[in-house]
Design an enzyme around this catalytic site. Sequence first.
Site, short mmCIF file in Angstrom:
data_model
loop_
_atom_site.label_atom_id
_atom_site.label_comp_id
_atom_site.label_asym_id
_atom_site.label_seq_id
_atom_site.Cartn_x
_atom_site.Cartn_y
_atom_site.Cartn_z
N SER A 212 0.58 3.59 -5.72
CA SER A 212 1.14 2.46 -4.99
C SER A 212 0.45 2.32 -3.63
O SER A 212 -0.75 2.06 -3.56
CB SER A 212 2.66 2.63 -4.85
OG SER A 212 3.26 1.45 -4.39
N ASP A 235 -1.38 2.37 -10.18
CA ASP A 235 -0.59 1.16 -9.88
C ASP A 235 -0.69 0.80 -8.40
O ASP A 235 0.33 0.66 -7.70
CB ASP A 235 0.87 1.36 -10.30
CG ASP A 235 1.43 0.12 -10.97
OD1 ASP A 235 0.65 -0.74 -11.39
OD2 ASP A 235 2.67 0.02 -11.09
N HIS A 290 6.62 0.58 -12.45
CA HIS A 290 5.95 1.14 -11.26
C HIS A 290 6.32 2.60 -11.02
O HIS A 290 5.47 3.40 -10.62
CB HIS A 290 6.31 0.29 -10.04
CG HIS A 290 5.45 0.55 -8.83
ND1 HIS A 290 4.08 0.51 -8.88
CD2 HIS A 290 5.79 0.87 -7.55
CE1 HIS A 290 3.59 0.77 -7.67
NE2 HIS A 290 4.60 1.01 -6.86
#
Length: 366
Positions: A212, A235, A290
């Site tokens: 992230s 991600d 996620h």
Amino acid sequence: MGGRQSLGLPPGTGPHQVACTDVMVGLKQKSCFFRLYYPCLPHESTEQPLWIPEYQYCCGLADFLNLNSRWWAALFNMTYGSCTVPVSWNGPFQTTGSKLPLIIFSHGLGAFRDRSASATYFYKAESLGNDSSKAVLEKEWIAFQKVQEGQKEFHLRNSQVHQRANECVRVLNLMRDINSGKTVTNILYSGFELSVLKDSVDLDKVAVMGHSFGGATALLTLIKDDLFKCAVALDAWMFPVRNDLYCKIRKPVLFINTEKFQTLATVTKMKQLSSRNSQTKIITILGSVHQSQTDFTFLVGALLSKVFETRGTIDPYVGLEVTSQASLAFLQKHLDLKEEFHQWNDLLEGIGNYVIPETPFLQSSL
């Protein structure tokens, strides 16, 4: 998919037993603070580190999730306060007969330990009375930084992602010092001597990974120091990185996306990199969300996983296996590792039961 649903972090499956220790070097906000994982010898101790080692982290997690910290911090602490990471705490270092690659991992905004995280701390020296030569170390906690009214989120997160990338470089420089035999004082010393790592790290085999916000950090870190040979971005949240910096990223990157987080705009940015470097790959794990690439997917039950979206339809263990295999195949290729990870090279092209190449806009039936 169904599968294994017991709550707890899965143990490692590699050839070595794994241990870890916490390292903090320096005082105040320029300190270097990270958890070091390394292969260890078999030994009798069964001590394992706590997943959330201090209550303040529970408060930070509640703040990050915009929950009432008074109630939710207590709930998090009650639920996860005794949860441990399945590795040895300060176990004895095991030499492997060859120097080890170095992988620096940068976590997302909701995790702990750095200034752009949900919570962290540093130490400051406080003088004792009038004697300035005597001092004690005191913790000073830093809370999660939320976007304030009238503030542009990009400006805040962009400054933080640069700060985080600089921290990755500081860790690399510190490991270089340790590897060369320089004396390094660990403020958090708890039984593991950093000096045993002398000449154990192969500085020609250095990579950066992140999830992230940490994925964006990994991209930026490639620009900061040429010793980083490649990056794995799990991600990646591309928002904090300025558009004009993508042209400066020339090292190979593996983007491992989940199915329901990326947008057309973010994938377009990833494709800017893959169009200039044929070794940069983009794949998507079907049925994943996620949080599928974080610890939370293993620690939250079925009910809360629906509230916080910590699990997709793919079995968390299968998702972890695919992520690990693709990462290892990529790292072997670009760090010249002498392993058998090339057996998973097809995953890098999006070939496999749970992956597709590039686009995350196909809704799977998993």
